[in-house]
Enzyme design. Structure first.
Site, PDB file in Angstrom:
ATOM      1  N   ASP A 191      -3.579   1.222   9.988  1.00 24.42           N
ATOM      2  CA  ASP A 191      -4.763   2.054  10.199  1.00 24.42           C
ATOM      3  C   ASP A 191      -5.237   1.968  11.641  1.00 24.42           C
ATOM      4  O   ASP A 191      -5.775   2.929  12.182  1.00 24.42           O
ATOM      5  CB  ASP A 191      -5.896   1.635   9.259  1.00 24.42           C
ATOM      6  N   CYS A 224       0.826  -1.204   0.000  1.00 28.91           N
ATOM      7  CA  CYS A 224       0.000   0.000   0.000  1.00 28.91           C
ATOM      8  C   CYS A 224       0.864   1.259   0.000  1.00 28.91           C
ATOM      9  O   CYS A 224       1.975   1.258  -0.571  1.00 28.91           O
ATOM     10  CB  CYS A 224      -0.991  -0.004   1.158  1.00 28.91           C
TER      11      CYS A 224
HETATM   12  C1  RUB Z   1      -3.994   3.207   3.457  1.00 28.02           C
HETATM   13  C2  RUB Z   1      -3.274   2.183   4.264  1.00 28.02           C
HETATM   14  C3  RUB Z   1      -1.978   2.607   4.894  1.00 28.02           C
HETATM   15  C4  RUB Z   1      -2.272   3.079   6.325  1.00 28.02           C
HETATM   16  C5  RUB Z   1      -1.064   3.742   6.945  1.00 28.02           C
HETATM   17  O1  RUB Z   1      -5.296   2.793   3.083  1.00 28.02           O
HETATM   18  O2  RUB Z   1      -3.717   1.080   4.469  1.00 28.02           O
HETATM   19  O3  RUB Z   1      -1.081   1.540   4.957  1.00 28.02           O
HETATM   20  O4  RUB Z   1      -3.345   3.991   6.320  1.00 28.02           O
HETATM   21  O5  RUB Z   1      -0.760   4.909   6.245  1.00 28.02           O
HETATM   22  P1  RUB Z   1      -6.198   3.784   2.198  1.00 28.02           P
HETATM   23  P2  RUB Z   1      -0.015   6.133   6.966  1.00 28.02           P
HETATM   24  O6  RUB Z   1      -5.436   4.100   0.952  1.00 28.02           O
HETATM   25  O7  RUB Z   1      -7.448   3.004   1.953  1.00 28.02           O
HETATM   26  O8  RUB Z   1      -6.464   5.020   3.032  1.00 28.02           O
HETATM   27  O9  RUB Z   1       1.278   5.581   7.469  1.00 28.02           O
HETATM   28  O10 RUB Z   1       0.162   7.170   5.877  1.00 28.02           O
HETATM   29  O11 RUB Z   1      -0.903   6.600   8.063  1.00 28.02           O
END
Ligand code: RUB
Length: 327
Positions: free
Chosen positions: A201, A132
């Site tokens: 998340d 991701c």
């Molecule tokens: C984003 C996702 C990321 C986490 C952590 O999902 O799963 O790995 O949110 O991100 P989506 P961060 O694209 O559905 O929002 O480290 O930037 O908080």
């Protein structure tokens, strides 16, 4: 009433123009600040009424990332405290602005600190797999690169929204060699990988990590290949309501993200499921890197107790508790 600007912000979060747990949390905090700056309320009850409307609007944009609830509740807790103490509108307004600024500042500091701590885990010659698009995981890798470490990354494309392309682009722009792979190739490459580094998340009280769908498959493949799994997560990604047994809601996104609208009918009687996140149990995670230090996932409960001040019988600050609270 929520201004056009705040309604647009909520829509940007819902439609994922603003995405990633950290960014969602910061956007929510800035939404409440923008309410404070724009509110014309002259009396405290009507200020609080408008505040709660914006709070609920933002809270209902995406269900999984607890950073959203934690950011909103961090601010509301302080504003509500001032309201109960009889503060006039001007003080409520300033409390909202100050709390929002404080959240934004501490959120950015947390990312910086995690990058410093996490980068120490990256070694010369490492092949790192990520999934991701986690701003915190990316920032950690870029910090390691800045320190002169020589390593490369495998980024999964992350169907159906392809956030992995953004990750690959960002890492490559920072001079890190990156290979983009389809999600289903993760196990194929795993034996060559030294570490998995992902974001989060939600971290639950029992140390499970909720992250982009596919994370648990990658962790499973990593466990099989004896590859370590690190999760970068600020403490505002920890979910206080899970301390009392609440489950994390997994967002189900539209089928059109998987198959374009015009092509669905041609499939016949096929149901399309599109869960956006999955749950990786604590046993499959080697460590969670927080701004407070590196912890074993099983220690998540200690972070929660310290950060959210959980004591039996006392007021909570998590999503469920605040929603049930009486004004
Ligand atoms: C984003 C996702 C990321 C986490 C952590 O999902 O799963 O790995 O949110 O991100 P989506 P961060 O694209 O559905 O929002 O480290 O930037 O908080």
């Amino acid at each position: 009433m929520a201004s056009d600007e705040i309604i647009r912000l909520a829509e940007d979060i819902r439609s994922m123009r603003i995405r990633g747990a950290a960014e969602i949390g910061r956007a929510a905090a800035s939404g409440l600040k923008s309410y404070a700056l724009g509110s014309r309320s002259s009396d405290a009850p009507s200020y609080m009424e408008g505040f709660d409307e914006v709070y609920r609007l933002l809270m209902n944009t995406r269900p999984t990332a607890v950073s959203l609830a934690n950011a909103l509740n961090y601010i509301r807790h302080r504003v509500l405290g001032a309201y109960r103490d009889g503060a006039p509108t001007e003080v409520l307004r300033q409390t909202t602005i100050d709390a929002s600024d404080a959240f934004l500042k501490s959120s950015l500091e947390a990312v910086k600190r995690i990058s410093e701590i996490g980068s120490k885990r990256i070694r010369n010659g490492d092949l790192i797999m990520t999934h991701c698009n986690s701003s915190v995981a990316i920032s950690t890798l870029i910090e390691a690169k800045r320190q002169g470490k020589d390593f490369s990354v495998i980024a999964t494309e992350t169907r159906p929204r392809y956030q992995g392309r953004m990750t690959a682009k960002a890492l490559s722009a920072a001079g890190i060699p990156v290979t983009l792979i389809v999600d289903s190739a993760a196990r194929y490459f795993m034996p060559k990988v030294d570490k998995v580094v992902v974001g989060s998340d939600v971290v639950t009280a029992n140390g499970a990590v909720v992250n982009k769908i596919g994370t648990s498959q990658i962790a499973l493949a990593a466990k099989e290949a004896r590859v370590r799994v690190y999760v970068c997560a600020e403490t505002y990604k920890f979910s206080p309501s899970t301390m009392l047994g609440e489950l994390v809601e997994i967002e189900e996104r539209p089928p059109t993200e998987v198959v374009p609208e015009g092509e669905i009918a041609a499939l016949g009687n096929v149901k399309i499921a599109n869960p956006a996140f999955d749950i990786t149990p604590a046993e499959m995670i080697d460590a969670i890197i927080t701004e407070r230090g590196v912890i074993p996932p099983q220690a998540a409960i200690l972070i929660l107790m310290e950060e959210f001040g959980y004591r039996i019988g006392e007021e909570q600050t998590g999503r469920v508790f605040v929603e049930e609270e009486e004004r």
